[in-house]
Enzyme design. Structure first.
Site, mmCIF file in Angstrom:
data_model
loop_
_atom_site.group_PDB
_atom_site.id
_atom_site.type_symbol
_atom_site.label_atom_id
_atom_site.label_comp_id
_atom_site.label_asym_id
_atom_site.label_seq_id
_atom_site.Cartn_x
_atom_site.Cartn_y
_atom_site.Cartn_z
ATOM 1 C CG PHE A 69 0.456 7.669 -9.246
ATOM 2 C CD1 PHE A 69 0.526 9.029 -9.002
ATOM 3 C CD2 PHE A 69 0.895 7.193 -10.471
ATOM 4 C CE1 PHE A 69 0.986 9.907 -9.976
ATOM 5 C CE2 PHE A 69 1.357 8.066 -11.452
ATOM 6 C CZ PHE A 69 1.386 9.422 -11.203
ATOM 7 C CD GLU A 89 -2.906 4.145 -19.592
ATOM 8 O OE1 GLU A 89 -3.331 3.975 -18.437
ATOM 9 O OE2 GLU A 89 -1.771 3.805 -19.939
ATOM 10 C CG ASN A 92 -4.461 5.763 -14.960
ATOM 11 O OD1 ASN A 92 -5.488 6.288 -15.376
ATOM 12 N ND2 ASN A 92 -3.664 5.069 -15.714
ATOM 13 C CG HIS A 116 -4.183 0.488 -12.145
ATOM 14 N ND1 HIS A 116 -5.096 1.112 -12.967
ATOM 15 C CD2 HIS A 116 -2.963 0.942 -12.527
ATOM 16 C CE1 HIS A 116 -4.457 1.904 -13.826
ATOM 17 N NE2 HIS A 116 -3.165 1.807 -13.587
HETATM 18 P P1 FDA Z 1 4.124 0.721 -4.465
HETATM 19 O O1 FDA Z 1 3.908 -0.593 -5.119
HETATM 20 O O2 FDA Z 1 4.387 1.893 -5.309
HETATM 21 O O3 FDA Z 1 5.366 0.596 -3.456
HETATM 22 C C1 FDA Z 1 5.558 -0.507 -2.613
HETATM 23 C C2 FDA Z 1 7.053 -0.643 -2.344
HETATM 24 O O4 FDA Z 1 7.248 -1.541 -1.260
HETATM 25 C C3 FDA Z 1 7.845 -1.213 -3.520
HETATM 26 O O5 FDA Z 1 8.994 -0.422 -3.727
HETATM 27 C C4 FDA Z 1 8.225 -2.625 -3.045
HETATM 28 O O6 FDA Z 1 9.466 -3.075 -3.571
HETATM 29 C C5 FDA Z 1 8.296 -2.445 -1.547
HETATM 30 N N1 FDA Z 1 8.028 -3.662 -0.778
HETATM 31 C C6 FDA Z 1 7.022 -4.551 -0.984
HETATM 32 N N2 FDA Z 1 7.049 -5.512 -0.049
HETATM 33 C C7 FDA Z 1 8.102 -5.228 0.766
HETATM 34 C C8 FDA Z 1 8.659 -5.870 1.910
HETATM 35 N N3 FDA Z 1 8.100 -6.971 2.421
HETATM 36 N N4 FDA Z 1 9.763 -5.325 2.491
HETATM 37 C C9 FDA Z 1 10.320 -4.198 1.976
HETATM 38 N N5 FDA Z 1 9.837 -3.554 0.883
HETATM 39 C C10 FDA Z 1 8.737 -4.068 0.296
HETATM 40 N N6 FDA Z 1 -0.748 4.332 -11.682
HETATM 41 C C11 FDA Z 1 -1.129 5.576 -12.064
HETATM 42 O O7 FDA Z 1 -1.771 6.286 -11.288
HETATM 43 N N7 FDA Z 1 -0.793 6.042 -13.309
HETATM 44 C C12 FDA Z 1 -0.105 5.284 -14.209
HETATM 45 O O8 FDA Z 1 0.192 5.739 -15.324
HETATM 46 C C13 FDA Z 1 0.286 3.970 -13.815
HETATM 47 N N8 FDA Z 1 0.931 3.135 -14.676
HETATM 48 C C14 FDA Z 1 1.467 1.947 -14.225
HETATM 49 C C15 FDA Z 1 2.294 1.192 -15.049
HETATM 50 C C16 FDA Z 1 2.932 0.048 -14.556
HETATM 51 C C17 FDA Z 1 3.829 -0.764 -15.454
HETATM 52 C C18 FDA Z 1 2.715 -0.348 -13.205
HETATM 53 C C19 FDA Z 1 3.393 -1.558 -12.622
HETATM 54 C C20 FDA Z 1 1.878 0.400 -12.396
HETATM 55 C C21 FDA Z 1 1.252 1.539 -12.890
HETATM 56 N N9 FDA Z 1 0.435 2.323 -12.073
HETATM 57 C C22 FDA Z 1 -0.012 3.542 -12.513
HETATM 58 C C23 FDA Z 1 0.100 1.890 -10.695
HETATM 59 C C24 FDA Z 1 0.900 2.618 -9.613
HETATM 60 O O9 FDA Z 1 2.282 2.575 -9.911
HETATM 61 C C25 FDA Z 1 0.599 1.966 -8.267
HETATM 62 O O10 FDA Z 1 -0.782 2.094 -8.018
HETATM 63 C C26 FDA Z 1 1.377 2.587 -7.120
HETATM 64 O O11 FDA Z 1 2.761 2.494 -7.328
HETATM 65 C C27 FDA Z 1 1.012 1.940 -5.799
HETATM 66 O O12 FDA Z 1 1.577 2.717 -4.750
HETATM 67 P P2 FDA Z 1 1.791 2.119 -3.319
HETATM 68 O O13 FDA Z 1 2.326 3.192 -2.443
HETATM 69 O O14 FDA Z 1 0.554 1.428 -2.886
HETATM 70 O O15 FDA Z 1 2.894 0.944 -3.470
#
Ligand code: FDA
Length: 502
Positions: A481, A356, A479, A441
């Site tokens: 999501f 990217e 990426n 990721h």
């Molecule tokens: P996700 O992490 O989204 O959600 C999990 C949720 O559960 C969170 O809100 C967390 O707080 C909550 N949680 C965790 N443990 C818990 C508990 N014990 N009790 C209650 N709540 C709890 N991907 C992409 O495709 N394109 C992109 O451009 C980007 N860019 C990017 C930038 C940055 C800075 C980051 C950090 C990440 C990306 N990503 C990305 C990755 C993408 O955001 C990521 O893969 C997904 O959010 C993952 O989705 P999930 O549903 O798996 O969990």
């Protein structure tokens, strides 16, 4: 106050969790969502919901006294990070020895902080990673469904070619093309129409004001605005924030009980609640879901969980790197924060990389081309349960990331050679041009078909499901999501039809 028992409980509120909440709500199932972070919908005293990247405050990071931004330094100076007061901020960096993982915290999970790049994986690689999933069905039905719900859109190519805001991407494209490499436009969930209005001065700036990793005040279609808004609209879904799920146990009647700490904005536990449910959907992300199941297995709460829980974890081969351009190859003082272009060399069987072209918006000309390389690293991490801290520890060594560094270096050596340019060594705080100690990721931990059946039903425990990135075994080549969302759509359709009808 949420009920002490609910037909369906969803832990987390990111992509996978949001799909579960919507599809359960539409099926008429009363569903409670527990999210450890806060709801990001109320402007603070500065009239903004999220703080800016340049002047981060307590809203930026999850209970920190100093921010921990991915790019630690500029010209080796510690100019990026700022002191803040501890607060349930929107971005967390989970530090495990040799690997740190960035994740979003709040209603919407990672969708609040990510770069919005909405990339459908290559079909051949998808089939290689998830052979038990019918790829034809995914590409015909579930990827399009996910894309429509997420609000995926594409940049107007004519605007891309002319705007100062993507000069940085055009300069990186030229360098890649000089080396014989192909670039592709990458769709996004940021509203590019809104962005054009930002550039024209008719809309409040967000992506054009440096906003991204600490949240976007405008323009971004995060899942709180798409899936979760629709879920709430069914009238069957409730979301409780600042609820941290800690433990899962099963009752003799086959229902589940989740123990959750309700916290205040200082992080203090104000109440420990026990919530019963008929069906439990884990959407706490790769790290959160894996920790919950690992703890349940290792403490004996759910002893029959499969040995595959806590395995098949990977970074999606993430490595950041940066190059210095020639004086005449400017990137411009103005950079949009949403990436729109990638270098696609995945077809190169000897060294598959999808990189990217990332922005580095500093508000002045710096001649830096920044990249997030996604490589095909076969190494996988595992998690062990540490009883002393009651948490999951990631087993991942620096050496395991070397294949990713090597692949990144091979690609960018080629670009540097053809352009007579060099790497930047001053950005990642480690004296090298490669950031190999963090990822964005995280994938895996509860691999589909191993820790669960082919639809995310946890083995040995009817009514318990994994619905997030924990299902994907460590790599997806782009990426992630869109894949996480589409896979959740596929699994939920099956679960609603088969398990809920029963
Ligand atoms: P996700 O992490 O989204 O959600 C999990 C949720 O559960 C969170 O809100 C967390 O707080 C909550 N949680 C965790 N443990 C818990 C508990 N014990 N009790 C209650 N709540 C709890 N991907 C992409 O495709 N394109 C992109 O451009 C980007 N860019 C990017 C930038 C940055 C800075 C980051 C950090 C990440 C990306 N990503 C990305 C990755 C993408 O955001 C990521 O893969 C997904 O959010 C993952 O989705 P999930 O549903 O798996 O969990």
């Amino acid at each position: 106050q949420a009920p002490s028992s609910t037909p369906a409980l969803v832990i987390g509120s990111g992509y996978g969790a949001a799909v579960a909440a919507l599809r359960l709500g539409q099926a008429g199932v009363r569903t409670l969502v527990l999210e450890m972070g806060r709801l990001w919908d109320t402007p603070a005293q500065d009239n903004k919901i999220f703080c800016s990247t340049a002047a981060p405050d307590q809203r930026s990071m999850w209970f920190r006294t100093r921010t921990e931004a991915p790019l630690a330094t500029f010209l080796w100076l510690d100019v990026v990070n700022k002191d803040i007061s501890p607060y349930p901020g929107v971005l967390d960096r989970v530090n495990y020895g040799d690997m740190s993982v960035y994740v979003g915290r709040g209603v919407g999970g990672g969708s609040l902080v990510n770069g919005g790049m909405a990339v459908t994986p290559r079909r051949d690689y998808f089939a290689e990673v998830l052979p038990q999933v019918d790829a034809a069905e995914m590409y015909a039905t579930y990827f399009p469904r996910a894309g429509a719900m997420l609000g995926v859109n594409s940049i107007d190519p004519a605007w891309f070619e002319s705007t100062e805001w993507y000069k940085f991407a055009r300069t990186s494209r030229k360098a890649a093309q000089n080396a014989g490499l192909k670039t592709v436009f990458v769709p996004n969930v940021y509203d590019f129409g809104y962005m054009q209005r930002e550039a024209a001065g008719t809309a409040t700036r967000s992506a054009l004001a440096g906003e991204v990793i600490y949240g976007n005040n405008h323009g971004k279609r995060s899942v709180d605005k798409t899936y979760l808004a629709a879920a709430l609209g069914t009238g069957n879904v409730t979301i409780e924030t600042l609820h941290h799920a800690r433990a899962i146990r099963r009752q003799p009647d086959g229902t589940y009980v989740v123990t959750a700490d309700r916290t205040d904005l200082t992080g203090r536990v104000v109440e420990t609640r026990e919530i019963g449910c008929g069906r439990l959907f884990l959407g706490a992300g790769s790290l959160g879901t894996t920790e919950l199941l690992l703890r349940a297995r290792e403490t004996g709460a759910l002893p029959a969980l499969d040995a595959a829980v806590g395995t098949a974890w990977g970074t999606n081969g993430n490595i950041m790197t940066a190059r210095a351009n020639h004086m005449w190859d400017t990137v411009g003082a103005n950079e949009a924060t949403m990436p729109a272009l990638g270098i696609d060399d995945w077809d190169n069987a000897a060294n598959p990389v999808f990189a990217e072209i990332a922005p580095l918006p500093m508000g002045f000309e710096h001649w830096v081309s920044l990249y997030l390389a996604i490589t095909k690293n076969p190494q996988r991490g595992t998690f062990s349960y540490d009883p002393a801290t009651d948490s999951a520890r990631l087993n991942w060594t620096k050496a395991q990331n070397q294949p990713s560094v090597d692949a990144t270096k091979r690609l960018f050596d080629r670009i540097n050679l053809r352009n007579a340019t060099i790497y930047r060594y001053d950005l990642f705080g480690n004296g090298t041009p490669f950031a190999d100690d963090f990822c964005y990721h995280p994938l895996g931990g509860c691999p589909l078909g191993r820790a669960t059946d082919g639809y995310g039903r946890v083995k040995g425990y009817p009514g318990l499901y994994v619905t997030d990135g924990a299902l994907i075994p460590g790599s997806i080549g782009v990426n992630p999501f869109v894949t996480i969302t589409a896979l959740a759509e596929r699994n939920l359709e099956r679960i609603v039809a088969q398990d809920l009808a029963a």
